[in-house]
Scaffold this active site. Structure first.
Site, short mmCIF file in Angstrom:
data_model
loop_
_atom_site.label_atom_id
_atom_site.label_comp_id
_atom_site.label_asym_id
_atom_site.label_seq_id
_atom_site.Cartn_x
_atom_site.Cartn_y
_atom_site.Cartn_z
N GLU A 138 44.71 -5.28 84.28
CA GLU A 138 43.77 -4.15 84.25
C GLU A 138 43.94 -3.31 85.51
O GLU A 138 43.71 -3.80 86.62
CB GLU A 138 42.33 -4.65 84.16
CG GLU A 138 41.31 -3.52 84.20
CD GLU A 138 39.88 -4.00 84.34
OE1 GLU A 138 38.97 -3.17 84.22
OE2 GLU A 138 39.68 -5.21 84.60
N GLU A 235 30.68 -3.57 79.98
CA GLU A 235 30.76 -3.93 81.39
C GLU A 235 30.27 -2.74 82.20
O GLU A 235 31.05 -1.90 82.66
CB GLU A 235 32.19 -4.31 81.79
CG GLU A 235 32.24 -4.89 83.22
CD GLU A 235 33.66 -5.14 83.69
OE1 GLU A 235 33.93 -6.25 84.18
OE2 GLU A 235 34.50 -4.23 83.59
#
Length: 254
Positions: A138, A235
């Site tokens: 990521e 998130e």
């Protein structure tokens, strides 16, 4: 219908950790993720998962050894031994909690040597994984994580292309994508063939979807039109009460 997960490191911070699992189930989520579950005995998290009936779909590596510690070593030259030690510990948690995805954090580094270190570490790690577990890469934006090596989606995909390994994939985060490149939806469209996990948070500030600059209506439309079969995990930082931030969830559920 999209599979929706709640990141319990961000959501329901007003509740004790083990109570957040039940709150996610009651809110209508299909799964959960936890950034760093290592400070809690795995058996306690197991009980919480069994009680709420939801799977734990992703955790982060490495386990932090102290508050404010380094966020990863996968791209840091000279710390290959530390990376391998941490990965083995994370794999034990993945096995105990039946986690299918492990986000590998790269750490603070730069340049060609760091890139090569990351590639060699990932090649080694790929061979250590049990069947059914995928390592996730990521990109993180420079403001949130100064000096972080993997700070661009093009760089991440270049590394994935060079590795060409079936158990390493791209983790797309709308907050980071918007912060790095200015258009999270375009980033998803450009790199969607590599994406195996999606996280959502608005930008700036990783706020509740619909409060910032990310075009979530378009993003969700693209995910649905593409028959995206992976998880979409919330998130974001919801504010005082998580329940007050779930209008986007209710809208998706119809």
């Amino acid at each position: 219908m999209l599979k929706l997960a709640a990141n319990l490191s961000h959501l329901w911070q007003e509740l004790p950790y083990l109570d957040r699992f039940d709150a996610a189930a009651e809110a209508g989520f299909d799964g959960v993720e936890v950034l760093f579950p290592y400070d809690i005995p795995a058996k306690d998290t197991q009980r919480a998962l069994l009680r709420c009936g939801l799977p734990l779909v992703l955790i982060n590596e490495p386990p932090p050894n102290y508050t404010g510690g380094e966020r990863g070593f996968a791209a840091v030259p000279g710390l290959e031994g530390r990376f391998r030690y941490d990965l083995r510990r994370a794999l034990r948690y993945c096995e105990a909690l039946r986690v299918p995805m492990l986000h590998v954090m790269c750490g603070v580094a730069e340049g060609a040597e760091a890139r090569q270190t990351l590639i060699e570490n990932l090649r080694w790690a790929s061979g250590e994984l049990p069947q059914g577990l995928t390592l996730m890469l990521e990109p993180l934006n420079a403001e949130s994580m100064p000096g972080y090596f993997l700070n661009d989606y093009g760089l991440a995909v270049d590394i994935l292309q060079e590795l060409s390994l079936p158990n390493i994939a791209l983790q797309f985060d709308s907050f980071h994508a918007q912060s790095i490149h200015g258009d999270a939806v375009k980033v998803y469209q450009t790199h969607k063939s590599w994406v195996r996990h999606v996280q959502i948070g608005d930008a700036p500030g990783r706020t509740t979807p619909g409060t910032g600059s990310v075009d979530f209506e378009s993003l969700f439309e693209h995910l649905i039109a593409d028959n995206y079969a992976g998880w979409v995990s919330a998130e974001y930082t919801p504010g005082p009460l998580t329940e007050d931030s779930l209008a986007w969830l209710r809208a998706l559920r119809g």
